[in-house]
Design a protein around this motif. Structure first.
Motif, mmCIF file in Angstrom:
data_model
loop_
_atom_site.group_PDB
_atom_site.id
_atom_site.type_symbol
_atom_site.label_atom_id
_atom_site.label_comp_id
_atom_site.label_asym_id
_atom_site.label_seq_id
_atom_site.Cartn_x
_atom_site.Cartn_y
_atom_site.Cartn_z
ATOM 1 N N ALA A 181 -9.960 -4.097 -21.263
ATOM 2 C CA ALA A 181 -9.284 -4.602 -22.538
ATOM 3 C C ALA A 181 -8.039 -5.548 -22.456
ATOM 4 C CB ALA A 181 -8.950 -3.472 -23.464
ATOM 5 N N ASP A 182 -7.585 -5.535 -21.142
ATOM 6 C CA ASP A 182 -6.326 -6.420 -20.907
ATOM 7 C C ASP A 182 -6.812 -7.691 -20.880
ATOM 8 O OD1 ASP A 182 -5.298 -4.061 -19.924
ATOM 9 O OD2 ASP A 182 -5.576 -4.303 -17.864
ATOM 10 N N PRO A 183 -5.840 -8.610 -21.100
ATOM 11 C CA PRO A 183 -5.780 -10.075 -21.559
ATOM 12 C C PRO A 183 -6.326 -10.799 -20.312
ATOM 13 C CG PRO A 183 -3.462 -9.467 -21.663
ATOM 14 C CD PRO A 183 -4.468 -8.071 -21.699
ATOM 15 N N GLU A 184 -7.085 -11.823 -20.256
ATOM 16 C CA GLU A 184 -7.423 -12.609 -19.078
ATOM 17 C C GLU A 184 -5.683 -13.016 -18.266
ATOM 18 O OE1 GLU A 184 -9.992 -16.221 -17.817
ATOM 19 O OE2 GLU A 184 -10.746 -14.809 -19.816
ATOM 20 N N PRO A 185 -5.839 -12.747 -17.006
ATOM 21 C CA PRO A 185 -4.634 -13.150 -16.161
ATOM 22 C C PRO A 185 -4.663 -14.714 -16.041
ATOM 23 C CG PRO A 185 -5.928 -12.137 -14.713
ATOM 24 C CD PRO A 185 -6.635 -12.101 -16.125
ATOM 25 N N GLU A 186 -3.449 -15.246 -15.789
ATOM 26 C CA GLU A 186 -3.608 -16.746 -15.377
ATOM 27 C C GLU A 186 -4.256 -16.908 -14.309
ATOM 28 O OE1 GLU A 186 0.135 -19.183 -15.099
ATOM 29 O OE2 GLU A 186 0.721 -18.128 -16.644
ATOM 30 N N LYS A 187 -4.072 -16.328 -13.119
ATOM 31 C CA LYS A 187 -5.072 -16.555 -11.904
ATOM 32 C C LYS A 187 -6.024 -15.229 -11.822
ATOM 33 C CE LYS A 187 -1.309 -19.053 -9.420
ATOM 34 N NZ LYS A 187 -0.737 -19.123 -8.161
ATOM 35 N N GLU A 188 -6.195 -14.913 -10.680
ATOM 36 C CA GLU A 188 -7.024 -13.629 -10.491
ATOM 37 C C GLU A 188 -6.552 -12.169 -10.702
ATOM 38 O OE1 GLU A 188 -6.176 -14.388 -6.182
ATOM 39 O OE2 GLU A 188 -6.008 -15.480 -8.004
ATOM 40 N N ARG A 189 -7.357 -11.210 -10.847
ATOM 41 C CA ARG A 189 -6.727 -9.913 -11.151
ATOM 42 C C ARG A 189 -6.510 -9.363 -9.908
ATOM 43 N NH1 ARG A 189 -8.217 -8.535 -16.594
ATOM 44 N NH2 ARG A 189 -9.731 -9.983 -17.311
ATOM 45 N N TYR A 190 -5.323 -9.070 -9.339
ATOM 46 C CA TYR A 190 -4.906 -8.720 -8.036
ATOM 47 C C TYR A 190 -5.434 -7.318 -7.869
ATOM 48 C CZ TYR A 190 -1.958 -12.668 -7.631
ATOM 49 O OH TYR A 190 -1.553 -13.882 -7.779
ATOM 50 N N GLN A 191 -5.806 -7.046 -6.469
ATOM 51 C CA GLN A 191 -6.168 -5.760 -6.123
ATOM 52 C C GLN A 191 -5.864 -5.678 -4.453
ATOM 53 O OE1 GLN A 191 -10.537 -4.810 -5.989
ATOM 54 N NE2 GLN A 191 -10.170 -3.017 -6.956
ATOM 55 N N SER A 192 -5.447 -4.319 -4.336
ATOM 56 C CA SER A 192 -4.940 -4.076 -2.938
ATOM 57 C C SER A 192 -6.395 -3.928 -1.945
ATOM 58 C CB SER A 192 -4.036 -2.847 -2.849
ATOM 59 O OG SER A 192 -5.085 -1.671 -2.979
ATOM 60 N N PRO A 193 -6.118 -4.304 -0.665
ATOM 61 C CA PRO A 193 -7.444 -4.074 0.286
ATOM 62 C C PRO A 193 -7.994 -2.844 0.223
ATOM 63 C CG PRO A 193 -5.638 -5.310 1.349
ATOM 64 C CD PRO A 193 -5.033 -4.844 -0.064
ATOM 65 N N GLU A 194 -6.905 -1.705 0.070
ATOM 66 C CA GLU A 194 -7.295 -0.383 0.064
ATOM 67 C C GLU A 194 -8.166 0.109 -1.168
ATOM 68 O OE1 GLU A 194 -3.970 -1.059 0.348
ATOM 69 O OE2 GLU A 194 -4.175 -1.046 2.684
ATOM 70 N N ALA A 195 -7.572 -0.645 -2.482
ATOM 71 C CA ALA A 195 -8.212 -0.338 -3.537
ATOM 72 C C ALA A 195 -9.965 -1.037 -3.350
ATOM 73 C CB ALA A 195 -7.566 -0.913 -4.622
ATOM 74 N N ARG A 196 -9.814 -2.161 -2.815
ATOM 75 C CA ARG A 196 -11.107 -2.837 -2.960
ATOM 76 C C ARG A 196 -12.089 -2.196 -1.840
ATOM 77 N NH1 ARG A 196 -15.217 -4.705 -1.750
ATOM 78 N NH2 ARG A 196 -16.022 -6.675 -1.878
ATOM 79 N N ALA A 197 -11.362 -1.393 -0.601
ATOM 80 C CA ALA A 197 -12.139 -0.699 0.235
ATOM 81 C C ALA A 197 -12.925 0.442 -0.197
ATOM 82 C CB ALA A 197 -11.344 -0.375 1.385
ATOM 83 N N ARG A 198 -12.408 0.948 -1.462
ATOM 84 C CA ARG A 198 -12.967 2.168 -1.941
ATOM 85 C C ARG A 198 -14.367 2.084 -2.427
ATOM 86 N NH1 ARG A 198 -15.229 5.684 -2.844
ATOM 87 N NH2 ARG A 198 -14.771 7.937 -4.045
#
Lengths: 124, 233
Positions: free
Chosen positions: B120-137
């Protein structure tokens, strides 16, 4: 028009799922074996006359006991493996080792039980 | 070397029942089963039907039962399956012709778990950031190519096509454990129904069949645990 999606028992048994699928099939056979054993017990209690004692003779037979013990022991050990893997999903990566461990526990215990049953039955 | 391909054949326009037809071929041990199917279709029997697209293990079109086990024909070498090879369609989906099955029930189940990004969050200007650890999950479950090898190797799915199946749960897992997504609870509710994860009996056929080596049973176990505890660990 095509063929229906039905999977026959033959197709089921022909699928080569290897060790894990073998344990799944044996687990189901074990469950059915126990239901048969308990069912015969209950039936023998309700049926009078000559039939009740005749049913007792079936499940008291040493060959039947070897089969029932296989069903109970395999169902228990395999069930325990599944419960442990379900409770700690991280261990699932080691599922092959878990199956080896299962057989390593099952075979000596079952072998010992079979030895005792046969020895007793043959008057040893 | 000479290889015998025994292929499941069924033409709904002419056959009442399916049958098997054998083809003898000259092959190399490094040939893939897909290469031999192409040879049969090209040089021996043009009526043979099967799906293929990229032929490099990415598109997931050529899932079939090879010597009794689900595999991708384009990733299966002759040296690994021997000189007598039986090729059949995957189980649990209606066979349309020869090795082609109707994938629609599979994709219906896939869509039922909402395998897309929800926020539901508004679209950010660039990408939605995510930490490498969160991505690895959830890295492992991003590898799915929707070939259906897992779902059609599952005895629970053979028993009922209403069971969403391993592939759909893998797709759900990919979004449930993505910390940018906000619909985990909704997906867990879907998978907590009678047609969801509880039909999995931890048989491991899916994990063994996956050509991408995804730890599918582990992913299903993690979803089961998230449903039980309500915690996205």
């Amino acid at each position: 028009m095509g063929l229906k999606r039905d999977v026959s028992l033959k197709d089921f048994l022909r699928y080569k799922g290897k060790g894990p699928m073998l344990t799944f099939i044996l687990h189901r056979i074990g469950g059915l074996g126990m239901v048969t054993f308990v069912g015969l017990h209950v039936l023998a209690s309700f049926v009078g006359g000559r039939v009740g004692p005749a049913i007792n003779l079936i499940y008291e037979n040493w060959i039947f006991q070897i089969v029932v013990f296989f069903c109970v022991l395999f169902h228990v050990i395999n069930g325990l493996r599944i419960v442990i893997l379900d409770l700690w999903p991280k261990l699932i990566e080691h599922q092959r080792e878990a199956i080896w461990l299962e057989w390593m526990i099952f075979l000596p215990v079952y072998g010992m039980a079979v030895y005792v049953i046969v020895n007793t039955a043959l008057g040893g | 070397m000479e290889v015998t391909l025994k292929i499941f054949r069924y033409n709904p326009e002419t056959d009442k029942k399916p049958s098997y037809k054998s083809y003898k071929l000259d092959a190399n041990e490094m040939d893939r089963v897909l290469d031999l199917l192409e040879k049969v279709k090209g040089y021996q029997d043009g009526t043979l039907s099967f799906r293929r697209s990229c032929a490099h293990g990415i598109c997931g079109s050529d899932a079939m039962r090879i010597n009794g086990m689900n595999r991708l024909a384009c990733k299966t070498l002759i040296r690994d399956v021997g000189t007598r090879v039986t090729v059949e369609p995957i189980l649990g989906l209606p066979v349309l012709k020869d090795l082609i099955v109707d994938m629609e029930p599979f994709f219906d189940n896939f869509r039922s778990v909402k395998p897309w990004f929800i926020t539901a969050d508004p679209e950010p200007e660039k990408e939605r950031y995510q930490s490498p650890e969160a991505r690895a999950r959830f890295d492992d479950t991003t590898k799915c190519i929707l070939c259906a090898c897992c779902t059609t190797s599952c005895p629970s799915f053979w028993g009922s096509e209403k069971y969403v199946g391993p592939a759909a749960i893998v797709a759900a897992h990919r979004f449930i454990f993505d910390d940018r997504d906000q619909a985990a609870a909704e997906r867990l509710q879907i998978l907590n129904e009678a047609t969801g994860v509880h039909r999995c009996h931890t048989i491991f056929n899916c994990t063994m069949a996956c050509p991408r080596e995804i730890q599918i049973t582990k992913a299903i176990g993690e979803v089961k645990m998230a449903i039980s505890t309500g915690i996205l660990d």
